[in-house]
Design a protein around this motif. Structure first.
Motif, mmCIF file in Angstrom:
data_model
loop_
_atom_site.group_PDB
_atom_site.id
_atom_site.type_symbol
_atom_site.label_atom_id
_atom_site.label_comp_id
_atom_site.label_asym_id
_atom_site.label_seq_id
_atom_site.Cartn_x
_atom_site.Cartn_y
_atom_site.Cartn_z
ATOM 1 N N GLU A 130 42.584 61.737 14.712
ATOM 2 C CA GLU A 130 43.973 61.275 15.046
ATOM 3 C C GLU A 130 43.802 60.382 16.611
ATOM 4 N N ARG A 131 43.137 61.012 17.364
ATOM 5 C CA ARG A 131 42.868 60.311 18.616
ATOM 6 C C ARG A 131 42.351 59.015 18.509
ATOM 7 N N ASP A 132 41.050 59.002 17.839
ATOM 8 C CA ASP A 132 40.566 57.621 17.732
ATOM 9 C C ASP A 132 41.353 56.658 16.919
ATOM 10 N N LYS A 133 42.343 57.041 16.147
ATOM 11 C CA LYS A 133 43.094 56.046 15.284
ATOM 12 C C LYS A 133 44.225 55.591 16.480
ATOM 13 N N GLN A 134 44.782 56.662 17.189
ATOM 14 C CA GLN A 134 45.653 56.065 18.267
ATOM 15 C C GLN A 134 45.139 55.160 19.041
ATOM 16 N N TYR A 135 44.040 55.462 19.667
ATOM 17 C CA TYR A 135 43.188 54.510 20.612
ATOM 18 C C TYR A 135 43.044 52.952 20.026
ATOM 19 N N GLU A 136 42.532 53.143 18.891
ATOM 20 C CA GLU A 136 42.403 52.107 18.353
ATOM 21 C C GLU A 136 43.821 51.294 18.062
ATOM 22 N N GLU A 137 44.760 51.983 17.760
ATOM 23 C CA GLU A 137 45.993 50.997 17.277
ATOM 24 C C GLU A 137 46.480 50.560 18.667
ATOM 25 N N PHE A 138 46.449 51.269 19.805
ATOM 26 C CA PHE A 138 47.104 50.791 21.068
ATOM 27 C C PHE A 138 46.095 49.873 21.970
ATOM 28 N N LYS A 139 44.817 50.138 21.962
ATOM 29 C CA LYS A 139 44.075 49.215 22.978
ATOM 30 C C LYS A 139 44.316 47.854 22.934
ATOM 31 N N ASP A 140 44.793 47.405 21.724
ATOM 32 C CA ASP A 140 44.718 45.858 21.728
ATOM 33 C C ASP A 140 46.279 45.567 21.996
ATOM 34 N N ARG A 141 47.191 46.577 22.294
ATOM 35 C CA ARG A 141 48.526 46.299 22.594
ATOM 36 C C ARG A 141 48.820 46.134 24.084
ATOM 37 N N VAL A 142 47.698 46.380 25.072
ATOM 38 C CA VAL A 142 47.946 46.418 26.361
ATOM 39 C C VAL A 142 48.668 45.129 26.520
ATOM 40 N N GLY A 143 49.443 45.016 27.479
ATOM 41 C CA GLY A 143 50.333 43.839 27.939
ATOM 42 C C GLY A 143 51.479 43.495 27.128
ATOM 43 N N PRO A 200 43.028 60.028 24.025
ATOM 44 C CA PRO A 200 43.511 58.566 24.573
ATOM 45 C C PRO A 200 45.014 58.791 25.306
ATOM 46 N N GLN A 201 44.667 58.213 26.690
ATOM 47 C CA GLN A 201 46.060 58.363 27.393
ATOM 48 C C GLN A 201 46.784 56.976 27.582
ATOM 49 N N ILE A 202 47.806 56.787 27.227
ATOM 50 C CA ILE A 202 48.670 55.521 27.161
ATOM 51 C C ILE A 202 49.677 55.517 28.234
ATOM 52 N N PHE A 203 49.289 54.546 29.425
ATOM 53 C CA PHE A 203 50.158 54.539 30.332
ATOM 54 C C PHE A 203 51.061 53.437 30.623
ATOM 55 N N LEU A 204 52.248 53.589 30.654
ATOM 56 C CA LEU A 204 53.550 52.885 30.410
ATOM 57 C C LEU A 204 54.036 52.435 32.089
ATOM 58 N N SER A 205 54.894 51.239 31.897
ATOM 59 C CA SER A 205 55.514 50.906 33.224
ATOM 60 C C SER A 205 56.845 50.116 32.968
ATOM 61 N N ARG A 206 57.523 50.414 33.638
ATOM 62 C CA ARG A 206 58.927 49.522 34.002
ATOM 63 C C ARG A 206 58.924 48.910 35.083
ATOM 64 N N THR A 207 57.958 48.979 36.056
ATOM 65 C CA THR A 207 58.045 48.251 37.399
ATOM 66 C C THR A 207 56.990 47.196 37.587
ATOM 67 N N ALA A 208 56.133 46.836 36.447
ATOM 68 C CA ALA A 208 55.200 45.882 36.625
ATOM 69 C C ALA A 208 55.568 44.655 36.345
ATOM 70 N N PRO A 209 55.166 43.647 37.362
ATOM 71 C CA PRO A 209 55.591 42.426 37.230
ATOM 72 C C PRO A 209 55.489 41.637 35.918
ATOM 73 N N GLU A 210 54.469 42.014 35.020
ATOM 74 C CA GLU A 210 54.256 41.520 33.784
ATOM 75 C C GLU A 210 55.353 41.951 32.861
ATOM 76 N N PHE A 211 56.136 43.372 33.048
ATOM 77 C CA PHE A 211 57.088 43.700 32.229
ATOM 78 C C PHE A 211 58.184 42.642 32.360
ATOM 79 N N MET A 212 58.586 42.037 33.638
ATOM 80 C CA MET A 212 59.556 41.059 33.733
ATOM 81 C C MET A 212 59.085 39.982 32.812
#
Length: 537
Positions: A130-143, A200-212
């Motif tokens: 499950e962890r591997d599946k989650q990592y593979e699913e989200f690693k390419d969605r950074v950004g 896998p740890q997925i770190f999220l943000s609402r303050t990153a300049p990239e979010f805007m």
């Protein structure tokens, strides 16, 4: 529990059911079962035995095998899983080191403890899958931005349901004092995805300049299509932000497109960011012009750029000073982040006072060292001379343009300047030697006596010391700490040594010491030149 024909198909049915529930590959569940059965068999036959289990993917039949490997006589350690060439002759013809003997062994009866152990192995394997599946699913969605549901809050951090898995919105990644209720839907920016022991740890943000930037991409079709590009973003989350945009279509106004009809587009972003005020600024490749735009709404009188230091001086009218700086320095801080420059703001009066102070300082320098009267020293400064070196080594024709200076006077000025410089060089060299500077560094080409003295004061006294320096330790530089540019002072910075000069001197010292092969260095330079030419092409 014995693995009998009655429950062989049950294994496959169980594997498929678990795989469907957890949305993972059934083969992974079967592999986990094989490993758990092998572990149970080892507890029955002996932990030192190399027991393998294979489950037929069609019938569900579990086959238990014992594997023994042929090894050299002096390498025999595990008598249950290894044997020598001589011992192997009893079971095979012409055995060779590395060959394996595979024998089927009877299935095991699984007691309560063994069954519990097998269950733990299977659950662990499923969790890993499950962890591997989650990592593979989200690693390419950074950004990217995703919608998720708030699950709970822990010590100020928000845990969200990302379906599958969980993500964490840390306290410092929330806008202002945002608080969320369970089951509330929020938008977040995926900042980082990392593999860690607990999964896998997925770190999220609402303050990153990239979010805007991503929010604008969603609201402005021209940005999504690449007609308009966001070149830079600077934010004071929840309060104010600046975003620089450029249009690659002359008929489209980048600022107007981002604002939208009656401000509809920018207002949608503002609402998502809890009312954060946004200044949309046209990008310009000319840094001074871009800075003038970035400091809006303040008006700028003059800009002086020092590209090497990454510093810029901005002169504004007295009544515009507070506007240019902003409340608690917010406007100038955001402009600095946006341009990547260290900005020094002063009023026209302050600039005038500073220039007057510089004029008086240089005048005094020439009066004291060249034995000149004040009027003559002021003439030199007015003509642009700033140092004794310029007077001593400039072409004599440049001195002759000064009113009242003939060839004899010019020659006398240069002679006096050179005498003073020689005396200073001699004193600096004596001071450097007194501090312990060795001849290996004194004889190094490119270092003046004053430079040697400065290096010695920083503990650089030998050629080896010099060769171990980093370029910024000599030339100085800038480091970004928590979004703020911090100055790093260099030993040779007062002598206007650039980073490139520092790199060249350090590399020369390393070559002289034999630490670097000149041929390899030349090959690297040629490779870099070739890469630059490819990029330009």
């Amino acid at each position: 529990m014995a693995i009998t024909s009655a429950n062989q198909l049950e294994l496959l049915q169980t594997a498929e059911a678990v795989a469907r529930e957890k949305m993972i590959d059934p083969a992974l569940v079967i592999e986990a079962m094989e490993e758990s059965l092998a572990r149970a068999a080892k507890s029955r036959y002996g932990a030192e035995m190399d027991i393998h289990v294979s489950i037929d993917r069609k019938t569900g039949r579990a086959t238990f095998t014992r594997v023994r490997t042929v090894v050299e006589d002096d390498e025999l350690e595990n008598y249950q899983a290894e044997f020598t060439v001589e011992q192997a002759k009893q079971y095979m013809e012409n055995p060779e080191v590395g060959q394996q003997l595979i024998e089927e062994v009877p299935p095991v009866e699984m007691g309560r403890i063994a069954a519990q152990s097998a269950k733990q192995v299977i659950l662990q394997k499923i969790r890993e899958a499950e962890r591997d599946k989650q990592y593979e699913e989200f690693k390419d969605r950074v950004g990217t931005i995703i919608n998720c549901v708030v699950k709970r809050e822990e010590y100020g951090n928000v845990i969200v349901d990302m379906n599958p898995g969980e993500g964490i919105l840390r306290r410092n990644e929330k806008i202002g004092r945002e608080s969320y209720r369970p089951n509330e839907r929020i938008r977040v920016y995926i900042k980082d995805v990392r593999r860690e022991q607990r999964g896998p740890q997925i770190f999220l943000s609402r303050t990153a300049p990239e979010f805007m930037a991503e929010l604008f991409k969603m609201e402005v079709p021209e940005i999504y299509d690449g007609i308009i590009e966001i070149k830079a973003v600077a934010r004071d989350p929840g309060s104010r932000a600046k975003i620089a945009v450029i249009s690659y279509d002359g008929s489209i106004d980048p600022v107007g497109a981002c604002v939208g009809m009656r401000g509809s587009r920018v207002q949608a972003v503002v609402n998502e960011l809890q009312g954060e005020k946004i200044d949309i600024i046209p990008w310009n490749d000319d840094q001074p012009t871009f800075l003038v735009n970035a400091l809006q709404p303040a008006e700028v009188s003059k800009v002086v750029l020092d590209e090497e230091a990454g510093k810029i001086e901005v002169v504004v009218p007295e009544e515009q000073l507070s506007l240019a700086i902003g409340r608690r320095g917010q406007n100038v801080r955001l402009a600095s982040q946006l341009t990547g420059l260290d900005i020094d703001i002063m009023t026209e009066e302050q600039e005038s006072q500073r220039r007057q102070a510089e004029f008086e300082l240089r005048t005094k320098l020439f009066m004291d060292n060249l034995d000149l009267d004040e009027f003559f020293a002021q003439l030199l400064v007015a003509e642009g001379f700033t140092s004794l070196e310029e007077v001593a080594y400039v072409e004599i024709d440049e001195l002759l343009v000064i009113d009242g200076v003939d060839e004899d006077t010019a020659s006398e000025l240069q002679a006096r300047a050179r005498d003073v410089l020689e005396a200073k060089n001699k004193a600096a060299l004596e001071a450097a030697r007194a501090l312990g500077v060795e001849d290996s560094l004194v004889e190094f080409e490119g270092l003046t006596p004053q430079m040697l003295e400065a290096l010695a004061k920083d503990g650089v006294k030998t050629l080896e010391d010099f060769a171990t320096c980093a370029d910024w330790e000599l030339a100085g530089g800038w480091t970004t700490v928590d979004g703020e540019r911090v100055k790093d002072d260099g030993s040779l910075e007062p002598f206007e040594v650039s980073l490139e000069d520092a790199q060249n001197m350090i590399m020369t010292a390393r070559v002289m010491l034999g630490w670097v092969d000149p041929a390899e260095l030349e090959a690297e330079v040629e490779e870099d030149v070739a890469e630059e030419q490819e990029v330009e092409a």
